[in-house]
Design an enzyme around this catalytic site. Structure first.
Site, PDB file in Angstrom:
ATOM      1  N   ASP A 190       0.922  -1.243  -0.019  1.00  0.00           N
ATOM      2  CA  ASP A 190      -0.047   0.006   0.116  1.00  0.00           C
ATOM      3  C   ASP A 190       0.923   1.219   0.126  1.00  0.00           C
ATOM      4  O   ASP A 190       0.588   2.285  -0.699  1.00  0.00           O
ATOM      5  CB  ASP A 190      -0.876  -0.048   1.335  1.00  0.00           C
TER       6      ASP A 190
ATOM      7  N   CYS B 117       1.408  -8.392   5.741  1.00  0.00           N
ATOM      8  CA  CYS B 117       1.117  -7.103   5.569  1.00  0.00           C
ATOM      9  C   CYS B 117      -0.360  -6.958   5.316  1.00  0.00           C
ATOM     10  O   CYS B 117      -1.184  -7.716   5.329  1.00  0.00           O
ATOM     11  CB  CYS B 117       1.940  -6.283   4.376  1.00  0.00           C
ATOM     12  N   ASP B 118      -0.719  -5.643   5.004  1.00  0.00           N
ATOM     13  CA  ASP B 118      -2.053  -5.143   4.777  1.00  0.00           C
ATOM     14  C   ASP B 118      -3.220  -5.804   4.264  1.00  0.00           C
ATOM     15  O   ASP B 118      -4.363  -6.225   4.522  1.00  0.00           O
ATOM     16  CB  ASP B 118      -2.297  -3.752   4.182  1.00  0.00           C
ATOM     17  N   LYS B 119      -2.929  -6.383   2.847  1.00  0.00           N
ATOM     18  CA  LYS B 119      -3.748  -7.223   2.215  1.00  0.00           C
ATOM     19  C   LYS B 119      -3.454  -8.506   2.269  1.00  0.00           C
ATOM     20  O   LYS B 119      -4.256  -9.715   2.079  1.00  0.00           O
ATOM     21  CB  LYS B 119      -4.084  -6.702   0.876  1.00  0.00           C
TER      22      LYS B 119
ATOM     23  N   GLU C 199      -7.039   4.280  -0.030  1.00  0.00           N
ATOM     24  CA  GLU C 199      -6.793   5.056   1.155  1.00  0.00           C
ATOM     25  C   GLU C 199      -6.735   6.566   0.862  1.00  0.00           C
ATOM     26  O   GLU C 199      -5.852   6.950  -0.368  1.00  0.00           O
ATOM     27  CB  GLU C 199      -5.396   4.534   1.824  1.00  0.00           C
TER      28      GLU C 199
ATOM     29  N   SER D  93      -5.408   4.961   5.761  1.00  0.00           N
ATOM     30  CA  SER D  93      -4.467   3.886   6.242  1.00  0.00           C
ATOM     31  C   SER D  93      -4.496   3.800   7.802  1.00  0.00           C
ATOM     32  O   SER D  93      -5.063   4.486   8.417  1.00  0.00           O
ATOM     33  CB  SER D  93      -3.121   4.626   5.974  1.00  0.00           C
TER      34      SER D  93
END
Length: 581
Positions: free
Chosen positions: A78, A119-121, A458, A485
């Site tokens: 991201d 991480c994020d995804k 985001e 975020s």
């Protein structure tokens, strides 16, 4: 119990020769077969180091008498996608990672799986994929990166960038921040989405106890990966599946931990999507209910003081859970075969906290500081706050809800009446903020950025530009059908549902509308027009008249994955998963 892999060998005679051609030995074919799925790759620091964890898991599987097969579906970053349309692919990538895991594990059946991500995804994508496959499974989390000099962490870069744009720092200082914000591998060192979802995996009982969000450079992390490899072989023989572990009780445990850590608002997209795969329903209202009265304990960035590297040193998820033990479902099952309560007791008796203290002592020497565990994780009766960390706001502007992390919001903005300034893209809004075209008392809207609009990116740069402005950061609100975020701070409200592209009220807001925000009353309403208050009935009539003249925007994407995502994505408040009915 006959293993699935052995049943398949009888049905498909090609399996044995094809695996021998891949490098399996004939004696491996009859072993417990484990898929080791990871997001390892050179895409970003959160995945670049995962190869060593894959190999540690593989050795653990082998030493326990199984055979591990390595599969990969690398995630995107991201951070690297910010500031351009690359970020539009972020949330959609969660679904694609889950899809590939489903394909990998079902096309060639395995007896169990270890899923490795940071991480994020990658984290929610693996957790969703794990649910779909529903074979005996363990999550191994890739940990967090170290802090840089002066305890610099990546979420501060938006602040440095905004200051440079305003001429408050020179290019040399900005370059210094860029070159030092990511000194090692691992997830970004703050309680953003990556860190939050690592913690959620442990809180749900899907990791080995104490393993979430370790420093990525720690030898302990490799040990946990090895032990996960050994445990998955046992788990495969036992036949315990994720659906035996993920229940409403374990999901509620995760949400209570989320409140205690002031977790990312993106968790309100990911936990509902994960629950959906198990046939369970988690909504924004579930989060709101459990956050009310919850004790917020974790003094880590972005809402707090310290980098996420310090989380493990203070005892990690187990230490958080010990502090909120009285509100947890301690009889929830976990992948150890024991209950959550039993795991916590075993850690305490086994010297876990003493080992963490040694790491904290080392960090104090490394960074020339002097802090204690209680500086990082506050005792329950000395909480930073006692109203949870997020609130779900509703009203005629957001009938299905909108999300704010009030622990990262200035108290001055908890209750306000503001002047609407709508923008139909982040680019327009960011330009207005940076060039002082918005004023104190404005409610700045960014719309058509929801899942059906542009993929729900985001609004990171805009939120940072606002929160880093000494005047605007305490005097305006940013409201969007997009998201933020986990690093975002300030008066920012996301996930406004229904989204503009679906014809939600946010699409009908006009310049000069009066917007009432009341965080603790959970309200987000249009209450007037051009400075004149109206009754709720009058507002309803005005919105109905505006709707007659509203026309949907053309779809931003006509083909590819983002067209698929925009066609099928559910509402932000439902989790933005792909909805087929």
């Amino acid at each position: 119990m006959e293993l699935t892999s052995q049943k398949m060998r009888k049905i498909a005679p090609e399996l044995d020769p094809l695996r021998i051609g891949t490098g399996w030995k004939p004696e491996d074919l009859g072993k417990v077969q484990i898929i080791i799925e990871s997001t390892a790759g050179d895409s970003h620091p959160g995945s670049g180091h995962l190869f060593k964890l894959v190999e540690a898991v593989r050795k653990g599987v082998s030493d326990a008498g199984g055979y591990g097969a390595r599969y990969f579906c690398t995630d995107i970053c991201d951070g690297e996608s910010q500031g351009h349309d690359g970020i539009n692919f972020s949330l959609a990538s969660r679904e694609m990672i889950a899809n590939m895991i489903e394909i990998h594990a079902n096309a060639t059946p395995f007896d169990g799986g270890v899923f490795i991500s940071s991480c994020d995804k990658g984290m929610p994508g693996n957790l969703i994929g794990m649910a779909r496959v529903n074979i005996p499974s363990i999550m191994v989390t890739g940990g967090t990166m170290s802090a840089g000099p002066e305890l610099l962490t990546l979420e501060q870069l938006g602040m440095y960038s905004a200051k440079f744009e305003r001429g408050e720092i020179d290019e040399a200082k900005l370059t210094w921040a860029k070159h030092n914000a990511c000194p090692s591998c691992g997830a970004c060192s703050f309680i953003g989405t990556a860190s939050t979802m690592q913690i959620m995996a442990e809180a749900m009982g899907l990791t080995l106890p104490g393993s979430a969000l370790l420093p990525a450079t720690s030898p302990d992390l490799v040990d946990y990966a090895y032990n996960a490899g050994k445990r998955i072989v046992e788990l495969a023989r036992e036949g315990t599946k994720p659906s035996d572990i993920v229940t409403m009780d374990s999901l509620e445990n995760a949400i209570m931990v989320h409140a205690a850590i002031s977790g990312s608002t993106n968790c309100l997209l990911h936990l509902p999507a994960i629950a959906h795969e198990y046939g369970l329903t988690i909504t924004g209202d579930t989060f709101d209910r459990l956050h009310r009265g919850a004790h917020y304990l974790l003094d880590l960035r972005p809402a707090g003081k310290w980098p996420a590297e310090f989380f493990y040193y203070a005892g990690g998820v187990p230490a958080i859970m010990e502090e909120i033990r009285g509100v947890l479902h301690l009889d929830a099952k976990t992948i150890t075969g024991k209950t959550l309560g039993e795991n916590l007791d075993d850690l305490k008796a086994g010297g876990f906290y003493e080992r963490c203290q040694k790491w904290l002592d080392e960090a104090n020497r490394k960074y020339s500081i002097s802090i204690t565990k209680e500086d990082i994780i506050r005792p329950y009766d000395k909480a930073i706050g006692t109203k949870g960390s997020i609130a779900v706001l509703k009203g005629n502007l957001a009938p299905e809800g909108a999300v704010i992390k009030h622990t990262a919001c200035p108290p001055e903005m908890y209750k306000a009446v503001l002047n609407a300034r709508p923008f139909d893209s982040e680019e327009e809004c960011l330009d207005a903020v940076l060039h002082h075209k918005v004023k104190k008392g404005d409610a700045v809207f960014i719309r058509y950025e929801g899942p059906k609009g542009s993929g729900m990116p985001e609004m990171f740069y805009t939120s940072e530009a606002i929160s880093s402005d000494a005047e605007l950061g305490r005097a305006i609100a940013l409201i969007t059908d997009g998201r933020f975020s986990g690093a975002s701070t300030g008066p920012v409200i996301g996930h406004c549902s229904p989204e503009a592209m679906a014809g939600g009220p946010i699409a009908l807001v006009e310049e000069g509308d009066m917007i009432e925000l009341d965080v603790f009353a959970r309200k987000l309403d249009i209450v007037g027009v051009k400075g004149e208050r109206k009754t709720p009935e009058e507002i309803d009539a005005i919105l109905a008249e505006r709707r007659k003249n509203w026309k949907p925007h053309a779809k931003k994407y006509s083909r590819g994955v983002l067209r698929l995502f925009s066609d099928l994505a559910a509402s932000p408040m439902k989790g933005a998963y792909l909805e087929y009915e």
